[in-house]
Design a protein around this motif. Structure first.
Motif, PDB file in Angstrom:
ATOM      1  N   LEU A 239      56.549  83.355  30.405  1.00 32.94           N
ATOM      2  CA  LEU A 239      55.688  83.613  29.255  1.00 32.94           C
ATOM      3  C   LEU A 239      56.495  83.813  27.984  1.00 32.94           C
ATOM      4  O   LEU A 239      56.141  83.305  26.914  1.00 32.94           O
ATOM      5  CB  LEU A 239      54.820  84.849  29.515  1.00 32.94           C
ATOM      6  N   TYR A 244      53.926  78.429  27.268  1.00 31.57           N
ATOM      7  CA  TYR A 244      52.482  78.442  27.489  1.00 31.57           C
ATOM      8  C   TYR A 244      51.698  78.583  26.190  1.00 31.57           C
ATOM      9  O   TYR A 244      50.490  78.347  26.170  1.00 31.57           O
ATOM     10  CB  TYR A 244      52.104  79.563  28.458  1.00 31.57           C
ATOM     11  N   PRO A 248      49.011  75.662  27.389  1.00 30.69           N
ATOM     12  CA  PRO A 248      48.572  76.624  28.413  1.00 30.69           C
ATOM     13  C   PRO A 248      48.659  76.094  29.841  1.00 30.69           C
ATOM     14  O   PRO A 248      48.637  76.878  30.790  1.00 30.69           O
ATOM     15  CB  PRO A 248      47.114  76.903  28.026  1.00 30.69           C
ATOM     16  N   HIS A 249      48.770  74.772  29.985  1.00 32.14           N
ATOM     17  CA  HIS A 249      48.844  74.166  31.317  1.00 32.14           C
ATOM     18  C   HIS A 249      50.252  73.674  31.645  1.00 32.14           C
ATOM     19  O   HIS A 249      50.432  72.857  32.553  1.00 32.14           O
ATOM     20  CB  HIS A 249      47.857  73.001  31.419  1.00 32.14           C
ATOM     21  N   THR A 255      50.967  78.412  36.338  1.00 30.10           N
ATOM     22  CA  THR A 255      49.947  77.367  36.418  1.00 30.10           C
ATOM     23  C   THR A 255      49.942  76.681  37.773  1.00 30.10           C
ATOM     24  O   THR A 255      48.919  76.134  38.187  1.00 30.10           O
ATOM     25  CB  THR A 255      50.177  76.314  35.318  1.00 30.10           C
TER      26      THR A 255
END
Length: 345
Positions: A239, A244, A248-249, A255
């Motif tokens: 993070l 991300y 986000p994927h 993920t």
């Protein structure tokens, strides 16, 4: 590379430790060996694994990480490698490990170390760690102690007595704990001194920009009792690399594996990540460099455990050693910390 003495022992460990928890799941043997070779080339002499790795733990891959590390270790001078592994404890659903780890009694610890030594293809480990406490305590993202969850446990003195036998037999050089709290560290130290048992030289706990709980009690304990911190998860499962935010994927454990990063599914994690990423951009460094450089050079840290699944990630991790935050930058980091205090304990 800088080398530091671990606790009160004689181990001289590199300030960066190579973590291996993806080997056998996200990395195959050839990829893992290439990463290990690069770490060795960079001067890293300290390698950390565990009997339950890779993660997420499952029966199909159990022990793969130690086996991969063992085949690499055959090509290296054993006396120059500081090798650490960990014994899985009770209270987790790991029935494929010794029929379900029943606790840190002599039978379980002996079976655990002998299995690790076979997979690692070595006669001894330099540091043997209890992966998490035998007793009831909050860990792995839990943040409240619940006395209603008390259960039978192996007394800490008995755990140390079992470890002492492994030390006497030459299977283990030094012992340490992981995911521990101040009470546990004090008990391990006190009982070792009172009964002439092996003294813990290290504690392996999560420590990063979004989890500075070590500073809230454990830092003083470890300073006064001379127990070295091995800081894991310096990028908070990726993070704090900022990847991300852009996607986000993006490929990564968060993920790839459902429900794997629950400790990071908390309200202030996202705004904290965004704040640290903004600061990194203002400073002209990557978010990963900011996060790693901060941990690398904290006075309470003996060695920082890094992980990488790709060569470019490892290279960035290594380059971050050369970036040291100034007092002014540390003050700005603390400002963010006070705004978003430990959002991912």
């Amino acid at each position: 590379m800088e080398y530091r003495t671990l606790g009160e022992g004689a181990l001289q460990v590199s300030a960066i430790c190579m973590g291996t928890m993806t080997f056998g799941e996200q990395n195959d043997e050839a990829q893992a060996h290439a990463l290990l070779d690069r770490a060795w080339e960079a001067g890293i002499n300290f390698y950390d694994t565990a009997e339950m790795y890779p993660v997420p733990a499952r029966a199909e891959t159990y022990g793969a990480t130690e086996r991969i590390l063992g085949t690499w270790l055959r090509r290296k001078p054993r006396d120059r490698v500081i090798l650490a592994t960990k014994a899985a404890g009770p209270a987790r659903s790991l029935d494929w490990i010794r029929g379900g780890p029943g606790g840190f009694d002599e039978r379980n610890l002996r079976e655990a170390i002998e299995g690790s030594l076979r997979r690692l293809q070595t006669d001894y480990v330099d540091l043997y760690q209890l992966h998490w406490p035998d007793r009831n305590q909050p860990m792995f993202g839990q943040w409240q102690f619940d006395p209603d969850k008390e259960r039978p446990t192996v007394p800490i003195r008995a755990q140390l007595e079992a470890l002492a036998k492994l030390v006497e037999e030459g299977k283990v050089r030094y012992v340490g704990v992981s995911n521990e709290h101040p009470w546990g560290v004090m008990q391990f130290v006190r009982l070792a001194e009172e009964h002439g048992l092996p003294r813990i030289v290290s504690i392996q706990n999560a420590y990063h920009l979004m989890n500075r709980t070590f500073e809230y009690g454990l830092e003083e304990v470890c300073f006064r009792e001379r127990v070295g911190l091995l800081a894991y998860s310096p990028l908070a499962f990726g993070l704090l690399s900022g990847k991300y935010l852009a996607d986000p994927h993006a490929e990564g454990r968060l993920t790839r594996f459902a429900n794997f990063g629950q400790r990071y599914a908390k309200p202030n994690v996202q705004p904290a990540v965004e704040a640290y990423a903004r600061l990194a951009r203002e400073l002209g460094v990557s978010p990963a460099t900011l996060a790693l450089g901060w941990v690398y050079h904290r006075r309470c840290v003996t060695s920082t455990i890094i992980g990488a699944t790709r060569p470019e990630q490892l290279e960035e991790n290594l380059r971050a050693w050369d970036w040291r935050p100034s007092p002014e930058v540390l003050a700005r980091i603390d400002e963010i910390h006070l705004r978003y205090t430990n959002p991912a304990p």
